[in-house]
Design a protein around this motif. Structure first.
Motif, PDB file in Angstrom:
ATOM      1  N   ALA A  10       0.949  -1.241   0.089  1.00  0.00           N
ATOM      2  CA  ALA A  10       0.063   0.067   0.197  1.00  0.00           C
ATOM      3  C   ALA A  10       0.885   1.253   0.061  1.00  0.00           C
ATOM      4  N   ALA A  11       1.843   1.290   0.616  1.00  0.00           N
ATOM      5  CA  ALA A  11       2.930   2.526   0.876  1.00  0.00           C
ATOM      6  C   ALA A  11       3.477   2.448  -0.548  1.00  0.00           C
ATOM      7  N   VAL A  12       3.768   1.643  -1.255  1.00  0.00           N
ATOM      8  CA  VAL A  12       4.498   1.619  -2.525  1.00  0.00           C
ATOM      9  C   VAL A  12       3.516   2.223  -3.613  1.00  0.00           C
ATOM     10  N   VAL A  13       2.180   1.599  -3.663  1.00  0.00           N
ATOM     11  CA  VAL A  13       1.098   2.367  -4.230  1.00  0.00           C
ATOM     12  C   VAL A  13       1.161   3.911  -4.042  1.00  0.00           C
ATOM     13  N   LEU A  14       0.877   4.136  -2.843  1.00  0.00           N
ATOM     14  CA  LEU A  14       0.625   5.494  -2.619  1.00  0.00           C
ATOM     15  C   LEU A  14       1.881   6.379  -2.676  1.00  0.00           C
ATOM     16  N   GLN A  17       1.716   6.976  -6.548  1.00  0.00           N
ATOM     17  CA  GLN A  17       0.499   7.821  -6.845  1.00  0.00           C
ATOM     18  C   GLN A  17       1.063   9.311  -6.601  1.00  0.00           C
ATOM     19  N   THR A  18       1.439   9.508  -5.425  1.00  0.00           N
ATOM     20  CA  THR A  18       2.194  10.783  -4.922  1.00  0.00           C
ATOM     21  C   THR A  18       3.292  11.521  -5.758  1.00  0.00           C
ATOM     22  N   GLY A  19       4.147  10.318  -6.088  1.00  0.00           N
ATOM     23  CA  GLY A  19       5.127  10.891  -7.160  1.00  0.00           C
ATOM     24  C   GLY A  19       4.369  11.485  -8.532  1.00  0.00           C
ATOM     25  N   ALA A  20       3.583  10.670  -8.895  1.00  0.00           N
ATOM     26  CA  ALA A  20       2.964  11.072 -10.408  1.00  0.00           C
ATOM     27  C   ALA A  20       2.244  12.326 -10.083  1.00  0.00           C
ATOM     28  N   THR A  21       1.698  12.501  -9.044  1.00  0.00           N
ATOM     29  CA  THR A  21       0.831  13.740  -8.673  1.00  0.00           C
ATOM     30  C   THR A  21       1.803  14.851  -8.661  1.00  0.00           C
ATOM     31  N   ILE A  22       3.060  14.696  -7.882  1.00  0.00           N
ATOM     32  CA  ILE A  22       4.059  15.732  -8.034  1.00  0.00           C
ATOM     33  C   ILE A  22       4.537  16.038  -9.323  1.00  0.00           C
ATOM     34  N   MET A  23       4.811  15.040 -10.088  1.00  0.00           N
ATOM     35  CA  MET A  23       5.312  15.342 -11.269  1.00  0.00           C
ATOM     36  C   MET A  23       4.415  15.956 -12.285  1.00  0.00           C
ATOM     37  N   SER A  24       3.173  15.872 -12.232  1.00  0.00           N
ATOM     38  CA  SER A  24       2.146  16.308 -12.957  1.00  0.00           C
ATOM     39  C   SER A  24       2.190  17.815 -12.708  1.00  0.00           C
TER      40      SER A  24
END
Length: 86
Positions: A10-14, A17-24
């Motif tokens: 769950a931490a890896v998925v989170l 997702q957080t990294g993708a949001t930051i990059m976006s």
């Protein structure tokens, strides 16, 4: 039987997702900044830029001269003050 969800997965998925949001958000920031620099910023002409640079140069030299005079005056004053006690 569905795979078990562990705290680590769950931490890896989170994190992903957080990294993708930051990059976006970061990509969007740079895109908007680029557009604003191209289309919304009013850049000075070469003549205006030269005049401003000349004023800054003259102001800097005057300021340096004033600080230099103050330095000499204070150093001579302190030197006279300290030698008066010898």
């Amino acid at each position: 039987m569905p795979p078990k969800t562990t705290a680590a997965s769950a931490a890896v998925v989170l994190t992903h997702q957080t990294g993708a949001t930051i990059m976006s958000k970061l990509t969007n920031y740079f895109r908007e900044t680029s557009e604003e620099m191209r289309y919304k910023v009013t850049w000075p002409s070469l003549e205006e830029l030269q005049k401003s640079a000349g004023l800054v140069l003259i102001g800097s030299l005057l300021f340096a001269a004033v600080v230099g005079v103050m330095d000499v005056v204070f150093s001579k004053s302190l030197e006279a003050f300290y030698t008066s006690f010898r």
